[in-house]
Structures are given as structure tokens and as C-alpha cells.
Design a protein around this motif. Structure first.
Motif, PDB file in Angstrom:
ATOM      1  N   LYS A 155      34.559  28.570  39.201  1.00 59.47           N
ATOM      2  CA  LYS A 155      34.848  29.409  37.879  1.00 59.47           C
ATOM      3  C   LYS A 155      36.193  29.886  38.176  1.00 59.47           C
ATOM      4  O   LYS A 155      36.442  30.345  39.010  1.00 59.47           O
ATOM      5  CB  LYS A 155      33.755  30.060  37.418  1.00 59.47           C
ATOM      6  N   SER A 156      36.633  30.104  36.741  1.00 58.20           N
ATOM      7  CA  SER A 156      37.962  30.888  36.665  1.00 58.20           C
ATOM      8  C   SER A 156      37.585  32.203  36.604  1.00 58.20           C
ATOM      9  O   SER A 156      36.445  32.781  36.338  1.00 58.20           O
ATOM     10  CB  SER A 156      38.716  30.527  35.656  1.00 58.20           C
ATOM     11  N   LEU A 157      38.428  33.318  36.659  1.00 63.01           N
ATOM     12  CA  LEU A 157      37.957  34.589  36.425  1.00 63.01           C
ATOM     13  C   LEU A 157      37.507  34.903  34.857  1.00 63.01           C
ATOM     14  O   LEU A 157      36.494  35.661  34.709  1.00 63.01           O
ATOM     15  CB  LEU A 157      39.283  35.749  36.371  1.00 63.01           C
ATOM     16  N   ARG A 158      38.161  34.212  34.061  1.00 67.37           N
ATOM     17  CA  ARG A 158      37.596  34.148  32.605  1.00 67.37           C
ATOM     18  C   ARG A 158      36.171  33.588  32.372  1.00 67.37           C
ATOM     19  O   ARG A 158      35.510  34.007  31.809  1.00 67.37           O
ATOM     20  CB  ARG A 158      38.441  33.304  31.633  1.00 67.37           C
ATOM     21  N   GLN A 167      30.535  34.745  31.727  1.00 69.06           N
ATOM     22  CA  GLN A 167      29.186  34.777  32.152  1.00 69.06           C
ATOM     23  C   GLN A 167      28.644  36.321  32.185  1.00 69.06           C
ATOM     24  O   GLN A 167      27.379  36.688  31.759  1.00 69.06           O
ATOM     25  CB  GLN A 167      29.012  34.298  33.715  1.00 69.06           C
ATOM     26  N   MET A 168      29.385  37.352  32.461  1.00 67.57           N
ATOM     27  CA  MET A 168      28.853  38.546  32.444  1.00 67.57           C
ATOM     28  C   MET A 168      28.756  39.089  31.177  1.00 67.57           C
ATOM     29  O   MET A 168      27.523  39.729  30.828  1.00 67.57           O
ATOM     30  CB  MET A 168      29.886  39.450  33.335  1.00 67.57           C
ATOM     31  N   ILE A 169      29.412  38.817  30.254  1.00 62.48           N
ATOM     32  CA  ILE A 169      29.351  39.383  28.862  1.00 62.48           C
ATOM     33  C   ILE A 169      28.273  38.710  27.976  1.00 62.48           C
ATOM     34  O   ILE A 169      27.382  39.486  27.457  1.00 62.48           O
ATOM     35  CB  ILE A 169      30.695  39.072  28.143  1.00 62.48           C
ATOM     36  N   GLY A 170      27.891  37.288  28.341  1.00 60.69           N
ATOM     37  CA  GLY A 170      26.883  36.642  27.821  1.00 60.69           C
ATOM     38  C   GLY A 170      25.408  37.354  28.180  1.00 60.69           C
ATOM     39  O   GLY A 170      24.459  37.756  27.637  1.00 60.69           O
ATOM     40  N   SER A 171      25.354  37.519  29.508  1.00 57.41           N
ATOM     41  CA  SER A 171      24.132  38.060  30.169  1.00 57.41           C
ATOM     42  C   SER A 171      23.976  39.562  29.737  1.00 57.41           C
ATOM     43  O   SER A 171      23.038  39.991  29.443  1.00 57.41           O
ATOM     44  CB  SER A 171      24.554  38.188  31.816  1.00 57.41           C
ATOM     45  N   ALA A 172      25.142  40.378  29.735  1.00 56.15           N
ATOM     46  CA  ALA A 172      24.919  41.675  29.213  1.00 56.15           C
ATOM     47  C   ALA A 172      24.553  41.664  27.756  1.00 56.15           C
ATOM     48  O   ALA A 172      23.611  42.777  27.334  1.00 56.15           O
ATOM     49  CB  ALA A 172      26.223  42.427  29.426  1.00 56.15           C
ATOM     50  N   GLY A 191      20.259  38.249  37.437  1.00 55.51           N
ATOM     51  CA  GLY A 191      20.895  37.286  38.403  1.00 55.51           C
ATOM     52  C   GLY A 191      22.254  36.678  37.909  1.00 55.51           C
ATOM     53  O   GLY A 191      23.268  36.899  38.731  1.00 55.51           O
ATOM     54  N   PRO A 192      22.362  36.057  36.850  1.00 53.95           N
ATOM     55  CA  PRO A 192      23.651  35.748  36.389  1.00 53.95           C
ATOM     56  C   PRO A 192      24.782  36.840  36.254  1.00 53.95           C
ATOM     57  O   PRO A 192      25.777  36.626  36.535  1.00 53.95           O
ATOM     58  CB  PRO A 192      23.478  34.999  35.032  1.00 53.95           C
ATOM     59  N   LEU A 193      24.026  38.120  35.830  1.00 52.87           N
ATOM     60  CA  LEU A 193      25.098  38.970  35.521  1.00 52.87           C
ATOM     61  C   LEU A 193      25.658  39.704  36.832  1.00 52.87           C
ATOM     62  O   LEU A 193      26.823  39.798  36.862  1.00 52.87           O
ATOM     63  CB  LEU A 193      24.224  40.311  34.870  1.00 52.87           C
ATOM     64  N   SER A 194      24.804  39.782  38.126  1.00 55.02           N
ATOM     65  CA  SER A 194      25.197  40.204  39.363  1.00 55.02           C
ATOM     66  C   SER A 194      26.298  39.148  40.121  1.00 55.02           C
ATOM     67  O   SER A 194      27.344  39.344  40.733  1.00 55.02           O
ATOM     68  CB  SER A 194      24.204  40.498  40.185  1.00 55.02           C
ATOM     69  N   VAL A 212      30.054  39.718  41.031  1.00 54.64           N
ATOM     70  CA  VAL A 212      30.422  39.466  42.536  1.00 54.64           C
ATOM     71  C   VAL A 212      31.654  38.079  42.411  1.00 54.64           C
ATOM     72  O   VAL A 212      32.617  38.170  42.908  1.00 54.64           O
ATOM     73  CB  VAL A 212      29.653  38.902  43.270  1.00 54.64           C
ATOM     74  N   GLY A 213      31.503  36.992  41.683  1.00 60.03           N
ATOM     75  CA  GLY A 213      32.519  36.200  41.385  1.00 60.03           C
ATOM     76  C   GLY A 213      33.611  36.608  40.814  1.00 60.03           C
ATOM     77  O   GLY A 213      34.773  36.127  41.094  1.00 60.03           O
ATOM     78  N   ALA A 214      33.842  37.419  39.811  1.00 66.42           N
ATOM     79  CA  ALA A 214      35.011  38.028  39.127  1.00 66.42           C
ATOM     80  C   ALA A 214      35.742  39.109  40.132  1.00 66.42           C
ATOM     81  O   ALA A 214      36.945  39.046  40.281  1.00 66.42           O
ATOM     82  CB  ALA A 214      34.675  39.077  37.919  1.00 66.42           C
ATOM     83  N   ALA A 215      34.926  39.947  41.086  1.00 66.09           N
ATOM     84  CA  ALA A 215      35.563  40.678  41.888  1.00 66.09           C
ATOM     85  C   ALA A 215      36.166  39.818  43.040  1.00 66.09           C
ATOM     86  O   ALA A 215      37.332  40.268  43.430  1.00 66.09           O
ATOM     87  CB  ALA A 215      34.382  41.441  42.619  1.00 66.09           C
ATOM     88  N   LEU A 216      35.628  38.696  43.225  1.00 65.51           N
ATOM     89  CA  LEU A 216      36.542  37.777  44.188  1.00 65.51           C
ATOM     90  C   LEU A 216      37.935  37.311  43.922  1.00 65.51           C
ATOM     91  O   LEU A 216      38.769  37.047  44.696  1.00 65.51           O
ATOM     92  CB  LEU A 216      35.390  36.581  44.476  1.00 65.51           C
ATOM     93  N   LEU A 217      38.011  37.215  42.447  1.00 63.74           N
ATOM     94  CA  LEU A 217      39.150  36.776  41.856  1.00 63.74           C
ATOM     95  C   LEU A 217      40.200  37.697  41.606  1.00 63.74           C
ATOM     96  O   LEU A 217      41.345  37.310  41.045  1.00 63.74           O
ATOM     97  CB  LEU A 217      39.123  35.678  40.742  1.00 63.74           C
TER      98      LEU A 217
END
Length: 397
Positions: free
Chosen positions: A308-311, A316-321, A354-357, A361-366
């Protein structure tokens, strides 16, 4: 219900402790009137606490007695009309005596018919409101109208018969009863179809097994308290008798152990406990994943992900939150007053962490900046830790 049982258990435990202290004081000073008065007061407090613990069973017995009394009252009302037949004992005119007896029988039968047809119409309205089948709904409404109209016509015929008790009016009354009989038979046939046949309530073996710890602990607590009160009465009469004091101490110990078992059983068997434990485990796993990612970010050893891209990770984070935020109030309401929904809602809420974390992690990697990586992971961890404390609070009730 759980809170009421716990409160009753605590009150019984306090009353038991006060009774033990009073018994010890009476045993050490058997001639002290104040100690004896204190023992009697503690005995009354324990009896009251025992009654509160058993209040649900007592309420059920009281309701059954009220229902039986209501049935007897209805029966007595009908018998009162029939009792008017006894008036013929003082009547010397045989013709009028026979007519009076028949009138009483007709009025008694009319009372019974009116009572049951009213209940039948109410049952039709209730069945119409419960069914989702529009055809059945209309059929029940029409059946209620047919029964009500037929009953009204029969009552009119009975009134005419009561005023002029002739063979012609009796025949009209019999003819007026036939439409009511037909309407009731038709309704009975329709309501007896498999679609509306009721199923008797059954308790599964698993449910009985789940109830057993609470029922057995509650029964042991009440039985022990009754024996304890009996021993306390004997001890108040003869406070110097060591065997009675030993018997009282044994019953006190059994009551205390039963209270502990009851409280523990109520907590273990409360709705949603297993789901809360599973959700707590999921949150702990998410927190561990975030901790490992934070350590990797500090050492600058995070491996980039390309699915996935950073966006994409941010969405994914926004939807889970957002889902977690919407569920917070629902979970709170379930923990406070809707325990039957607690398990389902905490499971749903934990499923979004699970999707939030993973998104964090995926966003932090990018993200190239290590401070921003640590910041986003720490914020996500704070949310997960807050949710973990929230889950513990829901579990404790």
C-alpha cells in the motif's frame, strides 16, 4: 441482576462478620446484657440479609400466590351468580322456581363466555402485533372483530331472554351463540397451524451446567445462614455452652465460604466475560507489535512495505479509528445496563485494533523521518493502552 446479587452477598457477609463478633463478645461476657442485646441485633440483621439474598425466589412465590388468588376470585364471582339458585329453596311456586334456575344458568354461562372472549380478542391483537406475515396479521384482526361482534350479538339476545324468559327468546339466544362458536372454531384452527405453534422453553444441558455454580453456592449460603441463625438463638439462651458455640462457628465458616464461591461464580459466569478476555488478548498482541515497531524505528531498522501507499495506510488507520470511536459509547452502555450485548460489541471493537496497528506500522515504514515514525507509533500505542484499560473496566462491570 449481577450487581443486586453481589450487593446481597456483601450485605450477608457483613452481617455474618457482625454476628461472629457479637457471639465472641457474648461468650467472653455471658452475663453482660449489652452483649446479649448486641447478639440478638446481629441475629436479626443476618436474618434480614438472608431474606434479601432470597428475595427473587420469594417474589416468584408471591406472584404465583397472587395468580392463584386471582383465579380463585374469578371462580368465586361465577359461583356467586350460580349461588343465586339457592333462592329457589324459599320459593313455593315450582314454575317460577324452574324459570329462576334456568335464568341463573344462562347468566352464569354468559359471564364465563364474556370473560373468555375478551381474553381471546386480546390474544388476537397481541398475535397480530407479533407476526411479520401481513396475511396472518389481517386474519388475526378480522378474527378478533368476528369474535367481538358475535359476542355482542349474543349478549343482546341474553338480555332479551333475561327480561322475557320464553321459548322463542331461548331459541333466538341459541341461534346467536352459533356464529360465536363458528368464529372461535375458525380462529382455533388457524392459530393451531404449525406457523403459530408455540415451542416450550427448554434449558439446554450447557445452560444448566453454567447455572450450577451460582445456584449451588446461593443455596449453600442460604442454608448455612439459616443454620447459623438457629445456632445464634441457642447461643443467646445459653452463651456458656461450648458445643453450641463451636456449631455456630462451623456454620459461620460455611456461610463465608459460600459467599466467596457465589461472588466468584457470578463474576465468572457474567455475560461477555469470555469475549472480554479474548479482546484483552488481541489488544495486548497489538501493543506488543507496536512496541517492536517502535524499537525498530529507534534503531532505524524498519523494513519498508510496498502493498500500500502511505495514503492507503493512513486511510486504513482513519477508518479503523472511526469505527472504534463509534463503538466506544455502545460498549459503555452494554457494560452499564445491556450485558447481553457486551460480548458481541467488545469483540467488534477489538477486531479493529489489528488493522489500526497494522496501518500505523505500515505508515511508519513509509515515513522517512524517524521522529515522525516514533510519534505515530506512540500515539497508536496510547489508543490501544487506553482501550485495554477500558476493556478491563467493562469486564469488571
Amino acid at each position: 441482576m449481577q450487581k443486586r446479587l453481589l450487593a446481597a452477598a456483601r450485605q450477608l457477609a457483613d452481617a455474618t462478620a457482625n454476628m461472629v463478633d457479637a457471639a465472641k463478645g457474648c461468650a467472653s461476657s455471658p452475663n453482660d446484657s449489652e452483649q446479649q442485646k448486641r447478639l440478638r441485633g446481629a441475629s436479626e440483621d443476618l436474618r434480614a440479609a438472608t431474606n434479601i439474598a432470597a428475595s427473587n425466589a420469594l417474589k416468584k412465590k408471591l406472584i404465583r400466590r397472587l395468580e392463584n388468588a386471582a383465579r380463585r376470585t374469578a371462580s368465586a364471582t361465577t359461583q356467586l351468580i350460580n349461588a343465586s339458585k339457592n333462592a329457589n329453596k324459599s320459593n313455593t311456586n315450582k314454575t317460577s322456581e324452574h324459570q329462576l334456575t334456568q335464568q341463573c344458568q344462562v347468566l352464569s354461562a354468559a359471564t364465563v363466555v364474556a370473560k373468555h372472549t375478551s381474553a381471546l380478542c386480546n390474544a388476537c391483537r397481541l398475535a397480530s402485533s407479533k407476526t411479520s406475515n401481513p396475511v396472518a396479521k389481517r386474519h388475526f384482526v378480522q378474527s378478533a372483530k368476528d369474535v367481538a361482534n358475535s359476542t355482542a350479538n349474543l349478549v343482546k339476545a341474553i338480555k332479551v331472554l333475561d327480561q322475557d324468559f320464553t321459548e322463542e327468546n331461548r331459541q333466538r339466544c341459541a341461534e346467536a351463540a352459533k356464529p360465536l362458536t363458528d368464529a372461535v372454531d375458525e380462529l382455533t384452527t388457524f392459530a393451531s397451524s404449525p406457523e403459530f405453534a408455540s415451542m416450550p422453553a427448554k434449558i439446554s444441558p450447557e445452560a444448566r451446567k453454567a447455572q450450577e455454580p451460582i445456584v449451588s453456592a446461593g443455596k449453600a449460603m442460604i442454608d448455612g445462614a439459616c443454620h447459623m441463625v438457629t445456632a445464634a438463638k441457642q447461643l443467646a439462651v445459653n452463651p456458656k455452652d461450648p458445643p453450641i458455640y463451636q456449631l455456630y462457628s462451623n456454620h459461620s465458616k460455611s456461610v463465608s465460604e459460600a459467599i466467596k464461591r457465589l461472588v466468584s461464580s457470578i463474576k465468572d459466569c457474567a455475560p461477555g466475560q469470555r469475549e472480554c478476555d479474548e479482546s484483552i488478548d488481541k489488544l495486548n498482541r497489538s501493543i506488543r507489535d507496536l512496541d517492536q515497531a517502535s524499537l525498530a524505528a529507534i534503531s532505524q531498522s524498519l523494513q519498508q512495505r510496498t502493498e500500500k501507499s502511505l495514503r492507503g495506510f493512513q486511510e486504513q488507520m482513519i477508518g479503523s479509528a472511526r469505527e472504534i470511536h463509534d463503538l466506544c459509547s455502545k460498549v459503555k452502555d452494554s457494560a452499564k445496563a445491556e450485558s447481553e450485548n457486551l460480548g458481541h460489541r467488545v469483540t467488534m471493537m477489538a477486531s479493529y485494533f489489528g488493522p489500526l496497528s497494522d496501518g500505523a506500522v505500515g505508515a511508519a515504514l513509509l515515513i522517512q523521518n524517524s521522529k515522525q515514525q516514533t510519534h505515530i507509533l506512540d500515539l497508536t500505542k496510547t489508543v490501544a493502552e487506553s482501550a485495554l484499560q477500558f476493556m478491563y473496566s467493562c469486564k469488571e462491570g
